[in-house]
Scaffold this motif. Structure first.
Motif, PDB file in Angstrom:
ATOM      1  N   TYR A 191     -13.872   6.592  -4.663  1.00  0.00           N
ATOM      2  CA  TYR A 191     -12.582   6.934  -4.048  1.00  0.00           C
ATOM      3  C   TYR A 191     -12.695   6.867  -2.524  1.00  0.00           C
ATOM      4  O   TYR A 191     -11.872   6.247  -1.850  1.00  0.00           O
TER       5      TYR A 191
ATOM      6  N   ASP B  10       1.331  11.279  -3.894  1.00  0.00           N
ATOM      7  CA  ASP B  10       0.496  11.001  -5.071  1.00  0.00           C
ATOM      8  C   ASP B  10      -0.452   9.824  -4.816  1.00  0.00           C
ATOM      9  O   ASP B  10      -0.240   8.725  -5.328  1.00  0.00           O
ATOM     10  N   LYS B  11      -1.471  10.071  -4.045  1.00  0.00           N
ATOM     11  CA  LYS B  11      -2.424   9.007  -3.715  1.00  0.00           C
ATOM     12  C   LYS B  11      -3.450   8.774  -4.820  1.00  0.00           C
ATOM     13  O   LYS B  11      -4.053   7.732  -4.896  1.00  0.00           O
ATOM     14  N   LYS B  12      -3.638   9.746  -5.688  1.00  0.00           N
ATOM     15  CA  LYS B  12      -4.698   9.628  -6.689  1.00  0.00           C
ATOM     16  C   LYS B  12      -4.295   8.816  -7.920  1.00  0.00           C
ATOM     17  O   LYS B  12      -5.144   8.274  -8.598  1.00  0.00           O
TER      18      LYS B  12
ATOM     19  N   PHE C 171      -2.785   5.862  -8.279  1.00  0.00           N
ATOM     20  CA  PHE C 171      -3.185   4.458  -8.147  1.00  0.00           C
ATOM     21  C   PHE C 171      -4.707   4.328  -8.230  1.00  0.00           C
ATOM     22  O   PHE C 171      -5.235   3.478  -8.940  1.00  0.00           O
ATOM     23  N   PHE C 172      -5.404   5.196  -7.499  1.00  0.00           N
ATOM     24  CA  PHE C 172      -6.861   5.120  -7.520  1.00  0.00           C
ATOM     25  C   PHE C 172      -7.399   5.345  -8.935  1.00  0.00           C
ATOM     26  O   PHE C 172      -8.300   4.639  -9.373  1.00  0.00           O
TER      27      PHE C 172
ATOM     28  N   PHE D  55     -11.028   3.812   0.234  1.00  0.00           N
ATOM     29  CA  PHE D  55     -10.206   3.965   1.427  1.00  0.00           C
ATOM     30  C   PHE D  55     -10.955   3.564   2.697  1.00  0.00           C
ATOM     31  O   PHE D  55     -10.366   2.979   3.603  1.00  0.00           O
TER      32      PHE D  55
ATOM     33  N   LEU E   5       0.686   3.853  -3.026  1.00  0.00           N
ATOM     34  CA  LEU E   5       0.074   5.119  -2.614  1.00  0.00           C
ATOM     35  C   LEU E   5       1.106   5.989  -1.892  1.00  0.00           C
ATOM     36  O   LEU E   5       0.997   6.222  -0.692  1.00  0.00           O
TER      37      LEU E   5
ATOM     38  N   LEU F 214       0.839  -1.204   0.000  1.00  0.00           N
ATOM     39  CA  LEU F 214       0.000   0.000   0.000  1.00  0.00           C
ATOM     40  C   LEU F 214       0.872   1.252   0.000  1.00  0.00           C
ATOM     41  O   LEU F 214       0.610   2.202  -0.743  1.00  0.00           O
ATOM     42  N   ASN F 215       1.928   1.250   0.789  1.00  0.00           N
ATOM     43  CA  ASN F 215       2.841   2.399   0.832  1.00  0.00           C
ATOM     44  C   ASN F 215       3.582   2.588  -0.489  1.00  0.00           C
ATOM     45  O   ASN F 215       3.908   3.720  -0.861  1.00  0.00           O
TER      46      ASN F 215
END
Length: 144
Positions: free
Chosen positions: A56, A20-22, A24-25, A60, A16, A12-13
């Motif tokens: 989204y 820049d978390k978006k 991957f989503f 999470f 994500l 996950l780290n």
């Protein structure tokens, strides 16, 4: 003994990063929409920024559902609501959600292997099953 939670969290780290978390989503969402003719048809009717944002947030929130059977209030409300405020996915689409998630992990985690995919499958299973079950109970096809 393997600790799949640790394997999942490390992956996950990687997928994500804090800055820049978006990315991957967005890759997951694109995969999910286009994984089958059924999902393409569903999302052609329920497209738009609001629907994407809701998935989204659910994405999470469902990671917080785990073996202790805790479900965040937001996820519970969203799973049960059949108006524009709700997720409104037919139960059969949750298998595609799982498949899309694992494909996206495989594509975005440079250290991905079968153990990583197993860890992701185990980590998302409780939340995904909760969403699917709520869809069985509350989904109304007329809202499609």
């Amino acid at each position: 003994m393997k600790f799949y939670r640790d394997i999942f969290e490390a992956s996950l780290n990687r997928v994500l990063p804090e800055n820049d978390k978006k990315r991957f989503f967005q890759a997951f969402y694109t995969t999910f929409i286009h994984i089958s003719p059924e999902t393409e048809q569903h999302f052609s009717r329920h497209a738009g920024e609001e629907g994407r944002q809701l998935i989204y947030k659910c994405f999470f929130a469902m990671l917080a559902v785990d073996g202790v059977l805790f479900v965040p209030d937001f996820l519970e409300r969203t799973a049960r609501e059949q108006s524009d405020e709700g997720l409104r996915l037919p139960p059969r689409l949750f298998a595609f959600w799982r498949e899309s998630m694992l494909r996206t992990v495989r594509a975005h985690d440079p250290l991905c292997d079968e153990e990583v995919l197993t860890a992701w499958a185990m980590a998302i299973a409780p939340g995904l099953e909760y969403l699917r079950r709520q869809a069985e109970l509350h989904y109304r096809a007329g809202g499609e």
